[in-house]
Scaffold this active site. Structure first.
Site, PDB file in Angstrom:
ATOM      1  N   TRP A   1      32.582  40.735  30.167  1.00 10.65           N
ATOM      2  CA  TRP A   1      33.059  40.235  31.457  1.00 10.65           C
ATOM      3  C   TRP A   1      34.374  40.891  31.853  1.00 10.65           C
ATOM      4  CZ3 TRP A   1      32.012  34.909  29.069  1.00 10.65           C
ATOM      5  CH2 TRP A   1      30.661  34.600  29.188  1.00 10.65           C
ATOM      6  N   GLU A   2      35.240  41.115  30.887  1.00 14.81           N
ATOM      7  CA  GLU A   2      36.536  41.739  31.190  1.00 14.81           C
ATOM      8  C   GLU A   2      36.387  43.231  31.433  1.00 14.81           C
ATOM      9  OE1 GLU A   2      39.419  40.331  31.792  1.00 14.81           O
ATOM     10  OE2 GLU A   2      38.766  38.308  31.278  1.00 14.81           O
TER      11      GLU A   2
END
Length: 147
Positions: free
Chosen positions: A16-17
């Site tokens: 996600w990052e």
């Protein structure tokens, strides 16, 4: 001893990052590097290595892991813990602390998918707007929490 996220949850946080070895401004204009690391040392042109990014994430996650451990007063399985750490890592422990999400969980209510989805907005140029990437992340966190 501090509880740590599982490799599965950490992998999802990394996904996600995203990994960026050169500093960039995130969706709300904050200088960021690695897997979502921010701080006074991060600025335009700042670069790190992949091992440094991994270590920064470990260090940064420790604060979110501690926050979730301190704020939640019911037992969580590994996926529930990981989902809340991801939430706190992305939004800050203060957001988790003030959330209805936390209040419901601490009352033993684990049917909270809709509470994750309330946190899909960010401030862009002084305006609160829905950010598609946050909506996707919140859905993924809700799914992880429910598993």
């Amino acid at each position: 001893m501090i509880r740590r996220v599982t490799d599965n949850a950490r992998g999802l946080i990394e996904q996600w990052e995203g990994l960026r070895l050169t500093a960039y401004t995130d969706s709300v204009g904050v200088w960021t590097v690695g897997y979502g690391h921010t701080g006074p040392e991060v600025h335009k042109g700042y670069t790190i290595t992949a091992p440094q990014a991994d270590q920064l994430l470990t260090n940064d996650l420790a604060g979110s892991e501690q926050a979730v451990s301190s704020l939640v007063n019911v037992n969580l399985n590994d996926n529930q813990f990981g989902a809340l750490v991801s939430f706190a890592f992305n939004l800050g422990a203060g957001a988790l602390q003030s959330s209805t999400l936390l209040k419901r969980i601490n009352k033993g209510d684990f049917d909270v998918a809709n509470e994750f989805l309330k946190w899909d907005h960010g401030h862009v140029h002084g305006h609160l707007v829905e950010i598609p990437g946050l909506k996707t992340r919140r859905k993924a966190e809700a799914k992880l929490f429910a598993s």
